[in-house]
Design a protein around this motif. Sequence first.
Motif, PDB file in Angstrom:
ATOM      1  N   UNK A   1      19.750  93.393  58.741  1.00 50.25           N
ATOM      2  CA  UNK A   1      20.040  94.222  59.127  1.00 50.25           C
ATOM      3  C   UNK A   1      19.615  94.440  60.791  1.00 50.25           C
ATOM      4  N   UNK A   2      20.025  93.546  61.386  1.00 51.96           N
ATOM      5  CA  UNK A   2      19.914  93.532  62.968  1.00 51.96           C
ATOM      6  C   UNK A   2      21.162  93.751  63.757  1.00 51.96           C
ATOM      7  N   UNK A   3      21.321  94.601  64.438  1.00 50.93           N
ATOM      8  CA  UNK A   3      23.064  94.569  65.410  1.00 50.93           C
ATOM      9  C   UNK A   3      22.493  94.565  66.569  1.00 50.93           C
ATOM     10  N   UNK A   4      22.997  93.624  67.363  1.00 53.18           N
ATOM     11  CA  UNK A   4      22.620  93.347  68.834  1.00 53.18           C
ATOM     12  C   UNK A   4      23.846  93.357  69.857  1.00 53.18           C
ATOM     13  N   UNK A   5      24.338  94.526  70.293  1.00 56.03           N
ATOM     14  CA  UNK A   5      25.393  94.672  71.178  1.00 56.03           C
ATOM     15  C   UNK A   5      26.616  94.509  70.245  1.00 56.03           C
ATOM     16  N   UNK A   6      26.564  95.535  69.155  1.00 57.08           N
ATOM     17  CA  UNK A   6      27.901  95.406  68.126  1.00 57.08           C
ATOM     18  C   UNK A   6      27.761  94.161  67.330  1.00 57.08           C
ATOM     19  N   UNK A   7      26.851  93.073  67.371  1.00 52.61           N
ATOM     20  CA  UNK A   7      27.212  92.108  66.452  1.00 52.61           C
ATOM     21  C   UNK A   7      25.998  91.809  65.557  1.00 52.61           C
ATOM     22  N   UNK A   8      26.303  91.544  64.250  1.00 52.35           N
ATOM     23  CA  UNK A   8      25.303  91.545  63.240  1.00 52.35           C
ATOM     24  C   UNK A   8      24.533  90.001  63.404  1.00 52.35           C
ATOM     25  N   UNK A   9      23.026  90.115  63.303  1.00 52.54           N
ATOM     26  CA  UNK A   9      22.588  88.841  63.394  1.00 52.54           C
ATOM     27  C   UNK A   9      22.799  88.062  62.158  1.00 52.54           C
ATOM     28  N   UNK A  10      23.228  86.709  62.343  1.00 56.62           N
ATOM     29  CA  UNK A  10      23.469  85.598  60.928  1.00 56.62           C
ATOM     30  C   UNK A  10      22.084  85.402  60.357  1.00 56.62           C
ATOM     31  N   UNK A  11      22.033  84.899  59.190  1.00 52.98           N
ATOM     32  CA  UNK A  11      20.923  84.332  58.660  1.00 52.98           C
ATOM     33  C   UNK A  11      20.405  83.101  59.532  1.00 52.98           C
ATOM     34  N   UNK A  12      21.175  82.403  60.269  1.00 52.15           N
ATOM     35  CA  UNK A  12      20.658  81.266  61.121  1.00 52.15           C
ATOM     36  C   UNK A  12      19.715  81.886  62.218  1.00 52.15           C
ATOM     37  N   UNK A  13      20.342  83.009  62.799  1.00 51.64           N
ATOM     38  CA  UNK A  13      19.873  83.806  63.871  1.00 51.64           C
ATOM     39  C   UNK A  13      18.191  84.376  63.491  1.00 51.64           C
ATOM     40  N   UNK A  14      18.165  85.146  62.446  1.00 52.41           N
ATOM     41  CA  UNK A  14      16.964  85.327  61.644  1.00 52.41           C
ATOM     42  C   UNK A  14      16.064  84.256  61.274  1.00 52.41           C
ATOM     43  N   UNK A  15      16.477  83.037  60.789  1.00 49.00           N
ATOM     44  CA  UNK A  15      15.785  81.828  60.619  1.00 49.00           C
ATOM     45  C   UNK A  15      15.178  81.395  61.870  1.00 49.00           C
TER      46      UNK A  15
ATOM     47  N   UNK B   1      14.535  83.268  64.674  1.00 50.44           N
ATOM     48  CA  UNK B   1      13.407  84.144  64.888  1.00 50.44           C
ATOM     49  C   UNK B   1      12.162  83.945  64.205  1.00 50.44           C
ATOM     50  N   UNK B   2      12.356  83.666  62.996  1.00 49.50           N
ATOM     51  CA  UNK B   2      11.189  83.468  62.071  1.00 49.50           C
ATOM     52  C   UNK B   2      10.576  82.022  62.295  1.00 49.50           C
ATOM     53  N   UNK B   3      10.846  81.186  62.953  1.00 50.72           N
ATOM     54  CA  UNK B   3      10.432  79.871  62.964  1.00 50.72           C
ATOM     55  C   UNK B   3       9.322  79.562  63.439  1.00 50.72           C
ATOM     56  N   UNK B   4       8.762  80.495  64.056  1.00 54.16           N
ATOM     57  CA  UNK B   4       7.228  80.443  64.314  1.00 54.16           C
ATOM     58  C   UNK B   4       6.662  81.842  64.622  1.00 54.16           C
ATOM     59  N   UNK B   5       5.364  81.883  65.192  1.00 52.62           N
ATOM     60  CA  UNK B   5       4.998  83.342  65.001  1.00 52.62           C
ATOM     61  C   UNK B   5       4.967  83.840  66.599  1.00 52.62           C
ATOM     62  N   UNK B   6       5.665  83.115  67.710  1.00 52.22           N
ATOM     63  CA  UNK B   6       5.801  83.643  68.888  1.00 52.22           C
ATOM     64  C   UNK B   6       6.745  84.354  68.836  1.00 52.22           C
ATOM     65  N   UNK B   7       6.559  85.504  70.159  1.00 50.82           N
ATOM     66  CA  UNK B   7       7.574  86.552  70.328  1.00 50.82           C
ATOM     67  C   UNK B   7       8.934  85.921  70.747  1.00 50.82           C
ATOM     68  N   UNK B   8       9.945  86.372  70.508  1.00 53.43           N
ATOM     69  CA  UNK B   8      11.247  85.772  70.947  1.00 53.43           C
ATOM     70  C   UNK B   8      12.013  86.942  71.685  1.00 53.43           C
ATOM     71  N   UNK B   9      12.678  86.561  72.990  1.00 56.61           N
ATOM     72  CA  UNK B   9      13.684  87.428  73.320  1.00 56.61           C
ATOM     73  C   UNK B   9      15.117  86.927  73.376  1.00 56.61           C
ATOM     74  N   UNK B  10      16.027  87.993  72.517  1.00 57.28           N
ATOM     75  CA  UNK B  10      17.208  87.754  72.531  1.00 57.28           C
ATOM     76  C   UNK B  10      18.135  88.341  73.397  1.00 57.28           C
ATOM     77  N   UNK B  11      19.125  87.749  74.042  1.00 56.64           N
ATOM     78  CA  UNK B  11      19.888  88.063  74.969  1.00 56.64           C
ATOM     79  C   UNK B  11      21.500  87.598  74.507  1.00 56.64           C
ATOM     80  N   UNK B  12      22.172  88.290  75.302  1.00 55.35           N
ATOM     81  CA  UNK B  12      23.755  88.006  75.038  1.00 55.35           C
ATOM     82  C   UNK B  12      24.274  87.175  76.223  1.00 55.35           C
ATOM     83  N   UNK B  13      24.969  86.108  76.273  1.00 56.93           N
ATOM     84  CA  UNK B  13      25.898  85.712  77.438  1.00 56.93           C
ATOM     85  C   UNK B  13      27.244  85.357  76.782  1.00 56.93           C
TER      86      UNK B  13
END
Length: 184
Positions: free
Chosen positions: A146-160, A162-174
Amino acid sequence: MIKTRQKNIKIFEFSGGETQEYIEFITKNFVLLKDYLFVFKHSIGASLQHFLGEMKIAYIVTDVDFKGRDTEVLKVGNIDTRAKIYQKNIRSGEEIESSRDLILLGNVNNGAKISAEGNISIFGNCDGTIICSGEYIILRNVNSGHIVFQGEFFSLEMIEKVNSNNFLKIITKNGDNILIKEIK
């Protein structure tokens, strides 16, 4: 013998719309609204009743005013642009709504909801609902769909991703593309 159980419910109140507007709004935001009781302040048509039944949404039609928090509109001159920092875990049932940037140093537990018009930075694990209208989100681990960024739901691929390693991730939109980049 009578049995009782007390429950707290969340209500989402509707008024002033047309059937098709309601159906589009509910369809778009269903993941976030599915656990609410819908209250319609005017009678609704058979097609909307049928839609709500298919979606298994509990609803009532009433002119009763329920106690609760209304969203407050702030005047531009009164907006505090400083980030609000939370140095604790956000527990299940807690809701934070802000017009500012939010920095969360602890975890966001399952059942918690964070909503910001500004940017959101979460340095702990994220199991709750996140709604961000800002320019970026910073996340480490996400265990919530349940992550919504600028009106768009995160897909399972995006969540995967983010979870690919333990580093922080910055999510932006272009444009229409959501970009996920590691912060090392």
